[in-house]
Design a protein around this motif. Structure first.
Motif, PDB file in Angstrom:
ATOM      1  N   SER A 111     -22.869   3.969 -58.847  1.00 22.67           N
ATOM      2  CA  SER A 111     -21.832   3.163 -59.495  1.00 22.67           C
ATOM      3  C   SER A 111     -21.469   1.929 -58.691  1.00 22.67           C
ATOM      4  CB  SER A 111     -20.558   4.004 -59.692  1.00 22.67           C
ATOM      5  OG  SER A 111     -20.801   5.107 -60.545  1.00 22.67           O
ATOM      6  N   TYR A 112     -22.006   1.830 -57.469  1.00 19.56           N
ATOM      7  CA  TYR A 112     -21.586   0.784 -56.544  1.00 19.56           C
ATOM      8  C   TYR A 112     -22.672  -0.255 -56.300  1.00 19.56           C
ATOM      9  CZ  TYR A 112     -17.792   3.976 -55.400  1.00 19.56           C
ATOM     10  OH  TYR A 112     -16.700   4.799 -55.474  1.00 19.56           O
ATOM     11  N   THR A 113     -22.262  -1.508 -56.416  1.00 17.91           N
ATOM     12  CA  THR A 113     -23.042  -2.595 -55.830  1.00 17.91           C
ATOM     13  C   THR A 113     -22.826  -2.517 -54.320  1.00 17.91           C
ATOM     14  OG1 THR A 113     -22.799  -4.009 -57.770  1.00 17.91           O
ATOM     15  CG2 THR A 113     -23.283  -5.090 -55.669  1.00 17.91           C
ATOM     16  N   MET A 114     -23.890  -2.697 -53.559  1.00 21.99           N
ATOM     17  CA  MET A 114     -23.809  -2.587 -52.108  1.00 21.99           C
ATOM     18  C   MET A 114     -24.130  -3.921 -51.445  1.00 21.99           C
ATOM     19  SD  MET A 114     -22.924   0.533 -51.788  1.00 21.99           S
ATOM     20  CE  MET A 114     -23.030   0.639 -49.992  1.00 21.99           C
ATOM     21  N   GLY A 115     -23.426  -4.196 -50.368  1.00 19.49           N
ATOM     22  CA  GLY A 115     -23.662  -5.432 -49.641  1.00 19.49           C
ATOM     23  C   GLY A 115     -23.653  -5.222 -48.139  1.00 19.49           C
ATOM     24  N   TRP A 116     -24.305  -6.130 -47.442  1.00 19.45           N
ATOM     25  CA  TRP A 116     -24.246  -6.205 -45.991  1.00 19.45           C
ATOM     26  C   TRP A 116     -23.601  -7.532 -45.612  1.00 19.45           C
ATOM     27  CZ3 TRP A 116     -25.156  -2.451 -42.544  1.00 19.45           C
ATOM     28  CH2 TRP A 116     -25.931  -1.364 -42.929  1.00 19.45           C
ATOM     29  N   PHE A 117     -22.608  -7.454 -44.752  1.00 21.18           N
ATOM     30  CA  PHE A 117     -21.925  -8.622 -44.214  1.00 21.18           C
ATOM     31  C   PHE A 117     -22.137  -8.658 -42.709  1.00 21.18           C
ATOM     32  CE2 PHE A 117     -18.983 -10.146 -47.583  1.00 21.18           C
ATOM     33  CZ  PHE A 117     -19.220  -9.172 -48.543  1.00 21.18           C
ATOM     34  N   ARG A 118     -21.836  -9.805 -42.123  1.00 21.50           N
ATOM     35  CA  ARG A 118     -21.818  -9.899 -40.672  1.00 21.50           C
ATOM     36  C   ARG A 118     -20.701 -10.827 -40.235  1.00 21.50           C
ATOM     37  NH1 ARG A 118     -27.543 -13.150 -39.663  1.00 21.50           N
ATOM     38  NH2 ARG A 118     -26.850 -15.221 -40.377  1.00 21.50           N
ATOM     39  N   GLN A 119     -20.237 -10.573 -39.026  1.00 23.29           N
ATOM     40  CA  GLN A 119     -19.209 -11.424 -38.450  1.00 23.29           C
ATOM     41  C   GLN A 119     -19.519 -11.652 -36.978  1.00 23.29           C
ATOM     42  OE1 GLN A 119     -15.116 -10.098 -38.897  1.00 23.29           O
ATOM     43  NE2 GLN A 119     -14.393 -12.201 -38.688  1.00 23.29           N
ATOM     44  N   ALA A 120     -19.759 -12.896 -36.647  1.00 24.00           N
ATOM     45  CA  ALA A 120     -20.005 -13.280 -35.261  1.00 24.00           C
ATOM     46  C   ALA A 120     -18.682 -13.664 -34.618  1.00 24.00           C
ATOM     47  CB  ALA A 120     -20.979 -14.451 -35.209  1.00 24.00           C
ATOM     48  N   PRO A 121     -18.590 -13.599 -33.285  1.00 19.69           N
ATOM     49  CA  PRO A 121     -17.339 -13.954 -32.602  1.00 19.69           C
ATOM     50  C   PRO A 121     -16.878 -15.353 -32.975  1.00 19.69           C
ATOM     51  CG  PRO A 121     -18.834 -12.880 -31.088  1.00 19.69           C
ATOM     52  CD  PRO A 121     -19.609 -13.112 -32.355  1.00 19.69           C
ATOM     53  N   GLY A 122     -15.616 -15.465 -33.369  1.00 19.80           N
ATOM     54  CA  GLY A 122     -15.038 -16.754 -33.690  1.00 19.80           C
ATOM     55  C   GLY A 122     -15.439 -17.297 -35.048  1.00 19.80           C
ATOM     56  N   LYS A 123     -16.165 -16.509 -35.823  1.00 18.58           N
ATOM     57  CA  LYS A 123     -16.608 -16.973 -37.139  1.00 18.58           C
ATOM     58  C   LYS A 123     -16.094 -16.051 -38.232  1.00 18.58           C
ATOM     59  CE  LYS A 123     -20.782 -19.353 -35.596  1.00 18.58           C
ATOM     60  NZ  LYS A 123     -22.246 -19.536 -35.834  1.00 18.58           N
ATOM     61  N   GLU A 124     -16.106 -16.565 -39.440  1.00 18.87           N
ATOM     62  CA  GLU A 124     -15.688 -15.755 -40.580  1.00 18.87           C
ATOM     63  C   GLU A 124     -16.783 -14.773 -40.967  1.00 18.87           C
ATOM     64  OE1 GLU A 124     -12.679 -18.921 -42.801  1.00 18.87           O
ATOM     65  OE2 GLU A 124     -14.445 -18.155 -43.833  1.00 18.87           O
ATOM     66  N   ARG A 125     -16.363 -13.693 -41.567  1.00 16.95           N
ATOM     67  CA  ARG A 125     -17.321 -12.722 -42.074  1.00 16.95           C
ATOM     68  C   ARG A 125     -18.088 -13.340 -43.241  1.00 16.95           C
ATOM     69  NH1 ARG A 125     -14.596  -7.203 -43.362  1.00 16.95           N
ATOM     70  NH2 ARG A 125     -13.647  -8.475 -45.001  1.00 16.95           N
ATOM     71  N   GLU A 126     -19.380 -13.103 -43.297  1.00 16.51           N
ATOM     72  CA  GLU A 126     -20.202 -13.697 -44.347  1.00 16.51           C
ATOM     73  C   GLU A 126     -21.117 -12.653 -44.979  1.00 16.51           C
ATOM     74  OE1 GLU A 126     -22.520 -16.776 -42.489  1.00 16.51           O
ATOM     75  OE2 GLU A 126     -23.694 -15.387 -41.276  1.00 16.51           O
ATOM     76  N   LEU A 127     -21.361 -12.852 -46.266  1.00 16.49           N
ATOM     77  CA  LEU A 127     -22.272 -11.969 -46.994  1.00 16.49           C
ATOM     78  C   LEU A 127     -23.710 -12.324 -46.625  1.00 16.49           C
ATOM     79  CD1 LEU A 127     -22.766  -9.824 -49.209  1.00 16.49           C
ATOM     80  CD2 LEU A 127     -22.714 -11.709 -50.863  1.00 16.49           C
ATOM     81  N   VAL A 128     -24.443 -11.337 -46.204  1.00 15.69           N
ATOM     82  CA  VAL A 128     -25.833 -11.543 -45.797  1.00 15.69           C
ATOM     83  C   VAL A 128     -26.792 -11.163 -46.925  1.00 15.69           C
ATOM     84  CG1 VAL A 128     -27.626 -10.805 -44.197  1.00 15.69           C
ATOM     85  CG2 VAL A 128     -25.278 -11.147 -43.378  1.00 15.69           C
ATOM     86  N   ALA A 129     -26.536 -10.032 -47.563  1.00 19.54           N
ATOM     87  CA  ALA A 129     -27.421  -9.550 -48.619  1.00 19.54           C
ATOM     88  C   ALA A 129     -26.654  -8.585 -49.498  1.00 19.54           C
ATOM     89  CB  ALA A 129     -28.654  -8.867 -48.033  1.00 19.54           C
ATOM     90  N   ALA A 130     -27.093  -8.477 -50.752  1.00 22.59           N
ATOM     91  CA  ALA A 130     -26.469  -7.546 -51.682  1.00 22.59           C
ATOM     92  C   ALA A 130     -27.541  -6.995 -52.608  1.00 22.59           C
ATOM     93  CB  ALA A 130     -25.363  -8.221 -52.480  1.00 22.59           C
ATOM     94  N   ILE A 131     -27.275  -5.802 -53.140  1.00 21.74           N
ATOM     95  CA  ILE A 131     -28.243  -5.163 -54.017  1.00 21.74           C
ATOM     96  C   ILE A 131     -27.509  -4.520 -55.182  1.00 21.74           C
ATOM     97  CG2 ILE A 131     -28.262  -2.999 -52.706  1.00 21.74           C
ATOM     98  CD1 ILE A 131     -31.345  -2.922 -53.270  1.00 21.74           C
ATOM     99  N   SER A 132     -28.103  -4.619 -56.346  1.00 15.55           N
ATOM    100  CA  SER A 132     -27.486  -4.083 -57.548  1.00 15.55           C
ATOM    101  C   SER A 132     -27.496  -2.558 -57.542  1.00 15.55           C
ATOM    102  CB  SER A 132     -28.226  -4.609 -58.779  1.00 15.55           C
ATOM    103  OG  SER A 132     -29.587  -4.218 -58.743  1.00 15.55           O
ATOM    104  N   ARG A 133     -26.778  -1.984 -58.475  1.00 17.61           N
ATOM    105  CA  ARG A 133     -26.591  -0.538 -58.496  1.00 17.61           C
ATOM    106  C   ARG A 133     -27.900   0.218 -58.626  1.00 17.61           C
ATOM    107  NH1 ARG A 133     -22.072  -0.207 -63.057  1.00 17.61           N
ATOM    108  NH2 ARG A 133     -23.488  -1.763 -63.919  1.00 17.61           N
ATOM    109  N   GLY A 134     -28.799  -0.297 -59.454  1.00 15.05           N
ATOM    110  CA  GLY A 134     -30.088   0.366 -59.633  1.00 15.05           C
ATOM    111  C   GLY A 134     -31.129  -0.051 -58.613  1.00 15.05           C
ATOM    112  N   GLY A 135     -30.838  -1.114 -57.878  1.00 11.52           N
ATOM    113  CA  GLY A 135     -31.753  -1.578 -56.842  1.00 11.52           C
ATOM    114  C   GLY A 135     -32.758  -2.612 -57.286  1.00 11.52           C
ATOM    115  N   SER A 136     -32.683  -3.027 -58.543  1.00 22.73           N
ATOM    116  CA  SER A 136     -33.712  -3.935 -59.043  1.00 22.73           C
ATOM    117  C   SER A 136     -33.429  -5.398 -58.744  1.00 22.73           C
ATOM    118  CB  SER A 136     -33.876  -3.752 -60.556  1.00 22.73           C
ATOM    119  OG  SER A 136     -32.647  -4.004 -61.218  1.00 22.73           O
ATOM    120  N   ASN A 137     -32.186  -5.714 -58.418  1.00 20.60           N
ATOM    121  CA  ASN A 137     -31.826  -7.100 -58.126  1.00 20.60           C
ATOM    122  C   ASN A 137     -31.188  -7.197 -56.753  1.00 20.60           C
ATOM    123  OD1 ASN A 137     -32.497  -8.361 -60.752  1.00 20.60           O
ATOM    124  ND2 ASN A 137     -30.942  -6.938 -61.491  1.00 20.60           N
ATOM    125  N   SER A 138     -31.447  -8.327 -56.088  1.00 17.95           N
ATOM    126  CA  SER A 138     -30.892  -8.520 -54.759  1.00 17.95           C
ATOM    127  C   SER A 138     -30.517  -9.980 -54.543  1.00 17.95           C
ATOM    128  CB  SER A 138     -31.879  -8.072 -53.683  1.00 17.95           C
ATOM    129  OG  SER A 138     -33.094  -8.770 -53.797  1.00 17.95           O
TER     130      SER A 138
END
Length: 123
Positions: free
Chosen positions: A31-58
């Motif tokens: 039921s969940y879209t999943m994402g990976w974020f990252r945050q470097a020191p002194g920087k804002e958190r940013e979306l790196v990658a995301a994948i749809s619920r079924g995995g077919s889209n990224s």
């Protein structure tokens, strides 16, 4: 509600690879879209990658396209981030995130977060 636990971070030399994993609790992982974020020191958190619920889209942040791969195993309630050709600028705390609302994959709005795992790339 879902609980997320990341693993797989560490120290690697530039050009190396790491594979991050995120294990999700609960019985409704699909039921969940999943994402990976990252945050470097002194920087804002940013979306790196995301994948749809079924995995077919990224979706990938431009700077990681061709180097990172997001994938999910719905049978094991796990999402992965394979990181290749790592650069020092990839150094950050990486977070796994989940959301139920269906937005565009480039959307950064997520509801649930893991505790993060440190990735350090040495030059």
């Amino acid at each position: 509600q879902v609980q997320l636990v990341e693993s797989g971070g560490g120290l690697v030399q530039a050009g190396g690879s790491l594979r991050l994993s995120c294990a999700a609790s609960g019985r409704t992982f699909t039921s969940y879209t999943m994402g990976w974020f990252r945050q470097a020191p002194g920087k804002e958190r940013e979306l790196v990658a995301a994948i749809s619920r079924g995995g077919s889209n990224s979706y990938y942040k431009e700077s990681v396209k061709g180097r990172f791969i997001i994938a999910r195993d719905n049978a094991k309630n796990t999402v992965f981030l394979q990181m290749n050709s790592l650069k020092p600028e990839d150094t950050a705390v990486y977070y796994c995130a989940a959301r139920m609302v269906v937005y565009a994959l480039s959307n950064s709005l997520y509801d649930y977060w893991g505790q993060g795992t440190q990735v350090t790339v040495s030059s």
